[in-house]
Design a protein around this motif. Sequence first.
Motif, PDB file in Angstrom:
ATOM      1  N   ILE A  43       0.856  -1.184   0.000  1.00 28.34           N
ATOM      2  CA  ILE A  43       0.000   0.000   0.000  1.00 28.34           C
ATOM      3  C   ILE A  43       0.891   1.232   0.000  1.00 28.34           C
ATOM      4  N   LYS A  44       0.754   2.061  -1.036  1.00 28.47           N
ATOM      5  CA  LYS A  44       1.538   3.292  -1.132  1.00 28.47           C
ATOM      6  C   LYS A  44       0.647   4.478  -0.777  1.00 28.47           C
ATOM      7  N   LEU A  45       1.185   5.383   0.041  1.00 32.06           N
ATOM      8  CA  LEU A  45       0.444   6.565   0.468  1.00 32.06           C
ATOM      9  C   LEU A  45       1.000   7.812  -0.208  1.00 32.06           C
ATOM     10  N   ASP A  46       0.121   8.809  -0.389  1.00 31.66           N
ATOM     11  CA  ASP A  46       0.592  10.094  -0.901  1.00 31.66           C
ATOM     12  C   ASP A  46       1.034  10.974   0.269  1.00 31.66           C
ATOM     13  N   GLU A  47       1.373  12.229  -0.031  1.00 27.71           N
ATOM     14  CA  GLU A  47       1.904  13.122   1.005  1.00 27.71           C
ATOM     15  C   GLU A  47       0.884  13.421   2.101  1.00 27.71           C
ATOM     16  N   ASP A  48      -0.399  13.314   1.768  1.00 29.93           N
ATOM     17  CA  ASP A  48      -1.452  13.585   2.757  1.00 29.93           C
ATOM     18  C   ASP A  48      -1.829  12.349   3.561  1.00 29.93           C
ATOM     19  N   GLY A  49      -1.175  11.225   3.296  1.00 32.20           N
ATOM     20  CA  GLY A  49      -1.471  10.005   4.034  1.00 32.20           C
ATOM     21  C   GLY A  49      -2.596   9.189   3.445  1.00 32.20           C
ATOM     22  N   ASN A  50      -3.115   9.590   2.293  1.00 32.20           N
ATOM     23  CA  ASN A  50      -4.162   8.822   1.635  1.00 32.20           C
ATOM     24  C   ASN A  50      -3.550   7.776   0.708  1.00 32.20           C
ATOM     25  N   VAL A  51      -4.308   6.716   0.429  1.00 32.87           N
ATOM     26  CA  VAL A  51      -3.794   5.630  -0.409  1.00 32.87           C
ATOM     27  C   VAL A  51      -3.660   6.108  -1.847  1.00 32.87           C
ATOM     28  N   ALA A  52      -2.445   6.061  -2.363  1.00 29.45           N
ATOM     29  CA  ALA A  52      -2.197   6.442  -3.754  1.00 29.45           C
ATOM     30  C   ALA A  52      -2.360   5.247  -4.680  1.00 29.45           C
ATOM     31  N   SER A  53      -1.935   4.065  -4.225  1.00 30.28           N
ATOM     32  CA  SER A  53      -2.057   2.867  -5.060  1.00 30.28           C
ATOM     33  C   SER A  53      -1.952   1.626  -4.183  1.00 30.28           C
ATOM     34  N   VAL A  54      -2.496   0.545  -4.684  1.00 29.46           N
ATOM     35  CA  VAL A  54      -2.408  -0.756  -4.023  1.00 29.46           C
ATOM     36  C   VAL A  54      -1.908  -1.749  -5.058  1.00 29.46           C
ATOM     37  N   GLY A  55      -0.847  -2.441  -4.751  1.00 29.21           N
ATOM     38  CA  GLY A  55      -0.296  -3.421  -5.671  1.00 29.21           C
ATOM     39  C   GLY A  55       0.327  -4.565  -4.903  1.00 29.21           C
TER      40      GLY A  55
END
Length: 753
Positions: A433-445
């Motif tokens: 799970i990758k997060l963006d700068e705001d802590g939201n999920v950017a991508s799931v792989g």
Amino acid sequence: MSRVPDKDTLADFIRQNPEKSGKRDLARAFGLKGVERVQLKDLLRELTDEGVIEKRPGRSFAAPGHLPPVAVLVVQEPDHNGDLFATPQDWDRDEPAPKVLIQPGSRGPAPGPGDRLLTRVTPVADEDHGYVGKVIKKIGAGPRKILAIFRQAPDGGGRLVPVSKGDQREWIVAARDAGEAENGELVEAEQIGQIRRNRELALPRARVLDRLGSPGSARSFSLIAIHEQGIPDAFPERVTEAAAAAEPVTSLKGREDLRHLALVTIDPADARDHDDAVCALPDPDPKNPGGHIVWVAIADVAHYVRPGQPLDREARLRGNSTYFPDRVVPMLPEELSADLCSLVAGEDRPCIALRMVLSEDGSKLDHDFHRALMRSPASLTYEQVQAAADGNPGPEVEPHLKAVADLYAAYDSAAKARERRQPLDLDLPERRIKLDEDGNVASVGFRDRLEAHRLIEEFMILSNVCAAETLEARRRPHLLRVHEEPGQDKLDTLRDVAESCGMTLSKSQAIRPALFNRLLHQAAGSEFAELINLTVLRSQTQAYYSPDNLGHFGLNLRAYAHFTSPIRRYADLVVHRALIAAHDWGNDGQTGEEIEVLKETGEHISFTERRSMTAERDTNDRYLAAYLSDRVGAEFSGRVAGVARFGLFVKLDETGADGLVPIASLGREWFRHDPETHTLTGEDSGRVIGMGQRCRVRLAEAVPVTGGLLLELLEIEGDDAAPRRGARGRAPRKKVSSATKARAKHARKKRRG
């Protein structure tokens, strides 16, 4: 002459003799009989009304602020010395409750924070505490902790809506117990009193302990898990002071100089701590043609974390580091974990190094341990090393191509020995799970499983084997990583799943990892590969730490001890200290006190490991629910990953998330659940739904705060799964696939016995 004492004499006696403060005890002490006992009763009432003494349960009396000889106490968190204190369960006075130093009984498990204990209390003259308490018996676990959303009522109280997926009961909070909690806020609370089982409609009561902020914030997801599982996430002041006072090791005194070796670290790109470094060299010994010398250097955490000191007590309490997508709760403060104990490139670092001699076919010919000083020439990532091995080196690896080539040559030999050993060969993708700068999920792989990962894994396994063998040979008590063979009931379940997928699991009497590997190889490349891998994993027992050597079934090893990650696992630090004592390397090795509690330490850190795994899994579920929450109504492909009497669990292909299809949504017919074959069978349609079937679902609901996903089944095995009605209101019998027919036949066969 009257023998009835005056008020002062009676009060003094009660104050000095708390164990003799009952009415009968007092009458006996002063020799009172008949009417004198009535006068004593009046005196006690007057002293109580005046506040000189207090009435206690069991018809006894005590001076205000004093405890009776037997009291119910509530255990508090251990202090910085690891001592356990308790306070009275019922204490409603303005002054602080007295502290009681707990002396656990010789039998039964040690009490933990929140436990209620019936305790024999004795006053003592001590600055820190006024009493010691000997446990008579444990009469209740600690009050239940609840993580919930606070829904405020007009009177200032309100209700709590738990965030746990499995907890549907709401809790009532009185205004006096709400603290300053605001409507919609995430709070930590505790149960008050007992849940009344005989009154289903009466809500249980709770008290707000802590406010945790907005539950909708993505950065709250890991915080929820931390609080829910009780993971310590703030270091006490004494611990941070000890870490800040630590100094780097620069002297070679008592250490070998290994700074000439190309000991590179190979880790994930986002790693902040580097436990281990590796290098390999061709063995110059003509008696070992084609052989290799492999060095594995592990951070010497034991030099900084000494037995019984604040850093050690806190590390043992935590047991291990816990990893979330947005944060790490480390076992050691950052001054150590990310700096002094981390094998940072270009910096001198103390280490415990292992030298292994491998033959051309991977057999381990010899090994020995060294306490040393090293300097890593490079911190590399798995992707960089793999690219170099594939002939595409980047600038970071270019200066170290020879070191990488030698490592792969040694790994090729070690892999041959691994193939002969036949450990359990599971192939399960690891979700990322990758997060963006705001802590939201950017991508799931899913993380790529590279040969570079297998290289490091194999050398770490070999190192752990060497640690266990050395300590066993030197008769040094230590902790082993134990993984027992599966039980027969789990094997039967696995066999049922395999047969429903058209495969076989041999009924061989000798249970070995190779037995499972044959099934995994049958499934490889088929539509059932992931299901079989998951089911084989679930059939295994839970690994744990113990001083008793029961072997490691999954790795097919006789003795195995964790040695390679002392920055993030306390078990490895225990093994390091045992090695230091076994080699007589210094005064920071294993102590007699550690040996005495080795079994308890193993049990404790096995618990903390399971606690961290649960917290990490629950946090990932919440992030996935948040990621999918704006796609409610979208359709997804997946596979049935579980069958229960209340519905189906479906694993989505795109993200690996698990969601529930409630049985009520499958249609108006009755579905019969068979727990042995893991199937649901429709009474009217004859449709059989079982594990592993491909399906298409619609996302009906996603709740980030609980991590729950609710799905609607659309298709299964290519058939329209929406309920249909015939001309006479009866669901028509559906055409079913050959795989479904095979499941139905297998289910009927199982029912006939």
